[in-house]
Design an enzyme around this catalytic site. Structure first.
Site, mmCIF file in Angstrom:
data_model
loop_
_atom_site.group_PDB
_atom_site.id
_atom_site.type_symbol
_atom_site.label_atom_id
_atom_site.label_comp_id
_atom_site.label_asym_id
_atom_site.label_seq_id
_atom_site.Cartn_x
_atom_site.Cartn_y
_atom_site.Cartn_z
ATOM 1 N N ARG A 51 -4.013 13.078 -9.853
ATOM 2 C CA ARG A 51 -4.435 11.688 -9.668
ATOM 3 C C ARG A 51 -3.519 10.751 -10.451
ATOM 4 O O ARG A 51 -3.427 9.570 -10.168
ATOM 5 C CB ARG A 51 -5.891 11.498 -10.128
ATOM 6 C CG ARG A 51 -6.437 10.111 -9.759
ATOM 7 C CD ARG A 51 -7.883 9.931 -10.169
ATOM 8 N NE ARG A 51 -8.049 10.095 -11.592
ATOM 9 C CZ ARG A 51 -9.028 10.785 -12.165
ATOM 10 N NH1 ARG A 51 -9.945 11.376 -11.441
ATOM 11 N NH2 ARG A 51 -9.104 10.891 -13.473
ATOM 12 N N TYR A 103 3.106 -14.640 -3.642
ATOM 13 C CA TYR A 103 2.557 -13.807 -2.570
ATOM 14 C C TYR A 103 1.064 -14.104 -2.416
ATOM 15 O O TYR A 103 0.290 -13.955 -3.359
ATOM 16 C CB TYR A 103 2.811 -12.330 -2.891
ATOM 17 C CG TYR A 103 2.193 -11.410 -1.879
ATOM 18 C CD1 TYR A 103 2.490 -11.539 -0.531
ATOM 19 C CD2 TYR A 103 1.293 -10.432 -2.266
ATOM 20 C CE1 TYR A 103 1.902 -10.719 0.414
ATOM 21 C CE2 TYR A 103 0.712 -9.590 -1.333
ATOM 22 C CZ TYR A 103 1.014 -9.752 0.009
ATOM 23 O OH TYR A 103 0.423 -8.942 0.935
ATOM 24 N N ASP A 176 7.145 -10.329 -10.564
ATOM 25 C CA ASP A 176 7.202 -9.687 -9.248
ATOM 26 C C ASP A 176 8.623 -9.910 -8.724
ATOM 27 O O ASP A 176 9.003 -11.018 -8.348
ATOM 28 C CB ASP A 176 6.168 -10.330 -8.309
ATOM 29 C CG ASP A 176 6.182 -9.700 -6.909
ATOM 30 O OD1 ASP A 176 7.166 -9.031 -6.567
ATOM 31 O OD2 ASP A 176 5.204 -9.917 -6.164
ATOM 32 N N LYS A 201 8.719 -2.677 0.407
ATOM 33 C CA LYS A 201 9.737 -3.584 0.971
ATOM 34 C C LYS A 201 11.135 -2.963 0.818
ATOM 35 O O LYS A 201 11.398 -1.928 1.393
ATOM 36 C CB LYS A 201 9.629 -4.953 0.298
ATOM 37 C CG LYS A 201 8.205 -5.457 0.150
ATOM 38 C CD LYS A 201 7.480 -5.660 1.469
ATOM 39 C CE LYS A 201 6.066 -6.153 1.207
ATOM 40 N NZ LYS A 201 5.190 -6.090 2.328
#
Ligand SMILES: Cc1ncc(COP(=O)(O)O)c(C=O)c1O
Length: 392
Positions: A51, A103, A176, A201
């Site tokens: 995990r 964003y 970002d 992206k």
């Protein structure tokens, strides 16, 4: 591999790792969820449970951290999962500054779930360094979030100047850098504490993996904040599948070629479209007419990115908004889809996506320049604009 090799060589060979057991030049995908304990009750391989620490993540994390000149990278199940983890590592009551242009889904999360969770979220014009300074002084601020160039106006923020201001106030700064990519801008070298990517992206680059990443600055890997971010990931479990992590590394190996081509295409398109009689404005940090051009020249190296936006004029038949929507409908090479940073060029009427409260003008088309021939992309757009302007 010799880490003194150029970045392009390091990326092409994904740091040159060879599988120790088989000598394979492409690293294996580890699908196991759990790992054997030793007789002494320790975990001799360091792997416990997938995990959090699947070994398939490590090569992509190491490559990204090397490119960003950071200390440690973490992969996440999406760019949003990576970004949200930073905010989940904060505490109720913490004040955060976010850009007015960013964003949209992250802004929406911050203004709804982030606020519901107790964060004090304040929007600032991050292109105005004086306004940022004033807001930082106005009240103790735990974290400042930047996105540069910022969606969808490609607003440019001065990472070095804002980082210096944030440091004076003991404010963490996270960037970002999805659209700048680790090739064009390295926020950690300009003073940021954390850099975030939607790896969906440019890093992956083929529109077939959803993933995200965070990288922390050198010397901060044992900081309380980064350890909390790690805790968010290991306990929350927002990690990619081993297959996606492997696919991401494969995509990253061509990052140089793809980013270079996208930047060249975007620059050519921006320059040509700026002269087009139907175009009201082209927003691209590489154009001298863009308000962020001077700072972009300082902090972006090797290109201004593959993202640009065009605003279209109305005529006697249609508004600018209608012409924008009609133009997107009439392209053949440009694909009408959301997202960005893939090999194929995408076109989107952004205001339709962002909804209420967006700073995005209704006449704006967002363009993600892929790696096709620039002239084909230009010809397709201009024929679509001509067709869109004609009454049926
Ligand atoms: C700049 C930017 N940041 C973050 C995200 C979110 O990434 P993801 O879609 O991988 O969750 C996106 C996605 O479009 C983006 O464009």
């Amino acid at each position: 591999m010799n880490k003194k090799a150029s970045e392009q060589t390091l990326v092409a060979q994904a740091l040159g790792h060879i599988d120790k057991e088989t000598q394979a030049v492409v690293l294996p995908i580890h699908i196991a969820t759990t790992y054997l304990r030793g007789e002494d009750n320790s975990y001799p391989s360091g792997n416990v449970y997938s995990r959090d620490n699947n070994p398939t993540y490590k090569p992509a994390e190491e490559l990204l951290s090397t490119l960003e000149q950071g200390a440690q990278a973490l992969l996440f199940s999406s760019g949003m999962a990576a970004a949200v983890s930073v905010f989940q590592a904060l505490r109720p009551g913490d004040r955060v500054l976010i850009p007015k242009v960013m964003y949209w889904a992250l802004r929406n999360w911050l203004l709804t779930l982030g606020r519901d969770g107790g964060l004090e979220v304040v929007s600032v014009d991050m292109t105005d360094t004086d306004a940022v300074a004033a807001e930082l002084k106005a009240a103790p601020t735990r974290l400042l979030w930047l996105e540069t160039p910022g969606n969808p106006l490609w607003s440019v923020s001065d990472i070095a100047a804002i980082s210096a201001l944030a440091k004076q106030q003991q404010t963490l700064i996270a960037v970002d850098s999805t659209c700048a990519t680790p090739l064009l801008t390295k926020p950690l070298t300009l003073g940021a504490d954390i850099v975030m990517h939607s790896a969906t992206k440019y890093l992956n680059g083929h529109s077939d993996v959803i993933a995200g990443a965070l990288v922390c600055a050198k010397g901060t890997e044992q900081s309380e904040f980064w350890l909390r971010v790690r805790q968010v990931r290991s306990q929350g479990g927002a990690v990619p599948s081993p297959h996606d992590a492997s696919q991401l590394l494969r995509g990253m190996r061509t990052l140089f070629l793809r980013v270079r081509e996208s930047c060249n295409n975007a620059m050519m398109l921006a320059t040509e479209l700026e002269q087009h009689p139907q175009v009201l404005e082209v927003l691209y940090p590489g154009l001298p007419s863009h308000s962020g051009h001077a700072i972009a020249k300082q902090q972006m190296h090797g290109g201004f990115g593959g993202m640009l936006s065009v605003r279209l004029k109305g005529n006697e038949h249609f508004s600018g908004e209608q012409i924008a929507i009609r133009t997107a409908a009439k392209t053949q090479i440009w694909k009408r889809a959301t997202s960005l940073g893939g090999v194929e060029s995408l076109i989107e009427h952004r205001a339709s996506v962002e909804g209420e409260g967006t700073p995005c003008p209704p006449d704006l088309l967002r363009l993600s320049a892929g790696i096709e021939t620039a002239q084909d992309l230009l010809d397709d757009l201009t024929q679509a604009m001509t067709a869109a302007a004609k009454a049926n």
